[in-house]
Design a protein around this motif. Structure first.
Motif, PDB file in Angstrom:
ATOM      1  N   GLY A 195      52.680  31.736  54.624  1.00 24.08           N
ATOM      2  CA  GLY A 195      52.073  32.962  55.134  1.00 24.08           C
ATOM      3  C   GLY A 195      52.727  34.189  54.540  1.00 24.08           C
ATOM      4  N   LEU A 196      52.011  35.309  54.593  1.00 22.80           N
ATOM      5  CA  LEU A 196      52.520  36.541  54.006  1.00 22.80           C
ATOM      6  C   LEU A 196      53.771  37.054  54.706  1.00 22.80           C
ATOM      7  N   GLN A 197      53.883  36.788  55.999  1.00 23.26           N
ATOM      8  CA  GLN A 197      55.061  37.253  56.727  1.00 23.26           C
ATOM      9  C   GLN A 197      56.344  36.684  56.144  1.00 23.26           C
ATOM     10  N   GLN A 198      56.291  35.434  55.691  1.00 23.82           N
ATOM     11  CA  GLN A 198      57.466  34.812  55.093  1.00 23.82           C
ATOM     12  C   GLN A 198      57.886  35.515  53.803  1.00 23.82           C
ATOM     13  N   GLY A 239      57.725  38.783  53.530  1.00 21.06           N
ATOM     14  CA  GLY A 239      58.106  40.142  53.892  1.00 21.06           C
ATOM     15  C   GLY A 239      56.965  41.141  53.880  1.00 21.06           C
ATOM     16  N   VAL A 240      55.732  40.639  53.797  1.00 22.35           N
ATOM     17  CA  VAL A 240      54.566  41.536  53.814  1.00 22.35           C
ATOM     18  C   VAL A 240      54.303  41.992  55.246  1.00 22.35           C
ATOM     19  N   THR A 241      54.116  43.284  55.431  1.00 25.70           N
ATOM     20  CA  THR A 241      53.861  43.859  56.754  1.00 25.70           C
ATOM     21  C   THR A 241      52.470  44.474  56.810  1.00 25.70           C
ATOM     22  N   ARG A 242      51.950  44.612  58.028  1.00 22.43           N
ATOM     23  CA  ARG A 242      50.573  45.080  58.203  1.00 22.43           C
ATOM     24  C   ARG A 242      50.366  46.531  57.754  1.00 22.43           C
ATOM     25  N   GLU A 276      44.785  39.195  57.714  1.00 26.24           N
ATOM     26  CA  GLU A 276      45.292  38.763  59.032  1.00 26.24           C
ATOM     27  C   GLU A 276      45.386  37.246  59.079  1.00 26.24           C
ATOM     28  N   MET A 330      48.510  35.910  57.254  1.00 22.60           N
ATOM     29  CA  MET A 330      49.848  36.325  57.657  1.00 22.60           C
ATOM     30  C   MET A 330      50.701  35.124  58.114  1.00 22.60           C
TER      31      MET A 330
END
Length: 379
Positions: free
Chosen positions: A335-338, A340-343, A376, A379
């Motif tokens: 996922g993008l969160q891993q 470091g991508v933030t909304r 979304e 993520m």
């Protein structure tokens, strides 16, 4: 060993690099510039290739290719090409080195900045037959840039754009799977998922090109069947052979266009050049496939069913789930969160995706809201 002449001559098979001098002679390249990166050079792969040339004294080497090649590096390599009075380029490495070589081949032989040749700036017509000839030698099985007509490069203004022209297709591709045998597992996985993404996304593109569709599906079958084995057992020659073929086939096929996976990964990769393109493609695939599923061209040509058949899956509805599971199983971020991508980056990512050339060849037109939903889900 096979000689494939679909888009450009391809010398394919173990030991294919032995034919490098033959290919230089055929193309009249006597004073080549090697374009590579420090990792490939440190691993000894550059020396292995250059040793196949008859006269090393006539070879120049540019080894400063960044992980996501940019306009600054293109300028530096183009200066070296002109100053050294080189007459051709040998690209050794992954997609980054080969794409940088393509940008160099244009900018060393044309006037104007790299930006002026970008597809979204109307630059395709500005790329002429004066482009320096390239022999491309991939050391990864991922982008397939060795048979592609384009290069993805980051401009000075931060945009990640495509430089696309038939004149950019390398005059020769030498695909020797032996050069990929030492690739670390995580890079084998990331580049392998890149190849699988190319096969999937170009097959979903609505353009009518049955030969490309057939090549893409066969490449998908080879990539999906062998990526796990190539990652877990790097010394498996058959797996390496098939992964290199899947990579080459994906790029042969994506002459018909890509889609939202690449418009998103190009945009985000421009914002954060440290992110690996193949990893981003793997993360975006499930959400994009779900978005594309209702499109007329997908349903009319039973594309999900054909994809599932190539992947040996009994239920087409499980394609996205299986892709996500494979990504995680290979040890890649899921996922993008891993990453470091933030909304708060979403507006910039969407803006870049809407402007990207791959946006226009997706089977279903994506709106700003559609892209936000895909982000979304990823993520």
């Amino acid at each position: 060993m096979s000689l494939i002449n679909y888009i450009t001559p391809v010398q394919f098979g173990f030991g294919a690099i032995d034919l490098l001098q033959q290919e230089c002679d055929r193309l009249g390249i006597r004073h080549p510039l090697i374009v590579t990166d420090t990792g490939v050079r440190a691993a000894g792969l550059c020396d292995r290739v250059v040793d196949k040339l008859a006269d090393r004294s006539k070879v120049g080497i540019f080894d400063q290719t960044p992980p996501n090649p940019n306009e600054q590096a293109v300028r530096a390599a183009a200066d070296m090409y002109r100053d050294g009075r080189h007459d051709g380029i040998i690209a050794i490495g992954g997609g980054s080195s080969i794409d940088l070589a393509k940008g160099t081949a244009v900018c060393a032989t044309h006037t104007g900045s790299l930006k002026s040749f970008a597809l979204i700036e109307g630059g395709a017509a500005r790329v002429s037959s004066a482009t320096a000839p390239i022999i491309a030698i991939p050391t990864t099985a991922g982008t397939g840039s060795e048979v592609g007509r384009g290069a993805i490069l980051i401009l000075d203004d931060g945009r990640k754009v495509g430089i696309i022209s038939p004149h950019l297709i390398p005059k020769s591709a030498i695909c020797d799977p032996d050069l990929t045998m030492g690739l670390p597992p995580i890079l084998t996985a990331a580049t392998g998922m890149d190849a699988i993404a190319h096969c999937l996304e170009t097959f979903m593109s609505p353009a009518f090109n049955p030969p490309a569709d057939g090549i893409a599906l066969d490449g998908l079958m080879r990539g999906w069947t062998h990526i796990e084995l190539a990652t877990q057992n790097p010394g498996d020659r058959d797996a390496r052979l098939n992964m290199m073929s899947a990579s080459m086939q994906g790029a042969m096929a994506f002459q018909k266009g890509l889609g939202c996976v690449h418009s998103l990964s190009h945009s985000l990769g421009g914002i954060n050049p440290k992110l690996h393109h193949g990893t981003l493609n793997a993360i975006f695939l499930p959400a994009v496939i779900e978005f594309n599923s209702p499109s007329d061209s997908m349903r009319k040509e039973r594309k999900l069913e054909r994809i599932a058949q190539a992947m040996a899956l009994p239920d087409p509805r499980s394609i996205g789930t299986e892709l996500a599971a494979m990504t995680q199983h290979l040890g890649l971020p899921s996922g993008l969160q891993q990453l470091g991508v933030t909304r708060d980056l979403f507006p910039r990512i969407v803006q870049g995706a809407l402007a990207d050339h791959s946006h226009k060849t997706n089977p279903r037109e994506a709106s700003e809201e559609d892209y936000v939903r895909m982000l979304e889900q990823s993520m």
